[in-house]
Design an enzyme around this catalytic site. Structure first.
Site, PDB file in Angstrom:
ATOM      1  N   GLN A  81       0.954  -1.204   0.100  1.00 38.96           N
ATOM      2  CA  GLN A  81       0.061  -0.177  -0.129  1.00 38.96           C
ATOM      3  C   GLN A  81       0.884   1.296   0.074  1.00 38.96           C
ATOM      4  OE1 GLN A  81      -1.834  -1.844   3.723  1.00 38.96           O
ATOM      5  NE2 GLN A  81      -3.752  -1.312   2.746  1.00 38.96           N
ATOM      6  N   HIS A  88       6.157   4.092   5.844  1.00 37.89           N
ATOM      7  CA  HIS A  88       7.576   3.131   5.493  1.00 37.89           C
ATOM      8  C   HIS A  88       7.217   2.114   4.646  1.00 37.89           C
ATOM      9  CE1 HIS A  88      11.315   1.208   7.667  1.00 37.89           C
ATOM     10  NE2 HIS A  88      11.450   1.145   6.501  1.00 37.89           N
ATOM     11  N   HIS A  90       6.567  -1.028   2.825  1.00 39.59           N
ATOM     12  CA  HIS A  90       6.612  -2.308   3.354  1.00 39.59           C
ATOM     13  C   HIS A  90       5.859  -3.508   2.512  1.00 39.59           C
ATOM     14  CE1 HIS A  90       3.330  -0.466   5.760  1.00 39.59           C
ATOM     15  NE2 HIS A  90       2.802  -1.449   5.708  1.00 39.59           N
ATOM     16  N   HIS A 141       3.436  -6.551   2.307  1.00 40.45           N
ATOM     17  CA  HIS A 141       2.795  -7.512   3.281  1.00 40.45           C
ATOM     18  C   HIS A 141       2.927  -9.135   2.547  1.00 40.45           C
ATOM     19  CE1 HIS A 141       0.267  -5.080   5.693  1.00 40.45           C
ATOM     20  NE2 HIS A 141       0.430  -4.173   4.727  1.00 40.45           N
TER      21      HIS A 141
END
Length: 159
Positions: free
Chosen positions: A87, A98, A100, A102
């Site tokens: 996202q 930050h 990332h 998933h």
């Protein structure tokens, strides 16, 4: 992996016991509120809010790390597939500034409709939260629980 390493996730300091794999540019950690067993996050070590702000080396390392982590987590959880999702920005549902990824090991029937996983990742949609009743099963975990999970995953990367 050195236990003296320092990790941040946006404004949050991450306890090294939550991290189970790291490279010079990326790290993988267990999730405070996993949607499914094995739901983990892969992040760049450098605090980078948006995907387009990553360097070429960081981008490559991030995805190679996600590939390695995903493969081992999928096997560990006897899953048959993976969902990898980013996202990127607040309007995309990014809640921590930050980058990332998933990483979610998937099994048949884990969600009634397969693509509901994306909505579940974006908890800000209140209607879906009520429909899936996410808060009933999705609660913050203790550091001990997360450290134990990370320890299990860490063993997957010991050579």
């Amino acid at each position: 992996m050195s236990t003296s390493s320092s990790f941040v996730f946006g404004p949050y300091k991450i306890d090294p016991r939550e991290v189970f794999y790291a490279t010079p540019l990326s790290y993988a950690m267990v999730n405070l509120r996993p949607l499914l067993p094995g739901h983990v996050l892969v992040c760049p070590r450098r605090l980078v809010p948006r995907f387009t702000d990553l360097t070429a080396d960081e981008t490559s390392d991030l995805w190679l790390t996600a590939q390695k982590v995903g493969s081992r987590i999928e096997t560990f959880h006897n899953a048959s597939s993976l969902t990898l999702a980013i996202q990127d920005g607040p309007q995309a549902g990014q809640s921590v500034p930050h980058v990332h990824i998933h990483v979610l090991p998937r099994k048949g029937g884990d969600f009634e409709k397969n693509d509901e996983i994306y909505d579940a990742i974006d908890e800000k949609e209140k209607e879906l939260k009520q429909k899936l009743d996410l808060d009933k099963d999705r609660v913050d975990r203790s550091i001990e629980e997360m450290a134990n999970e990370a320890s299990q995953y860490r063993s997957l990367f010991d050579c």
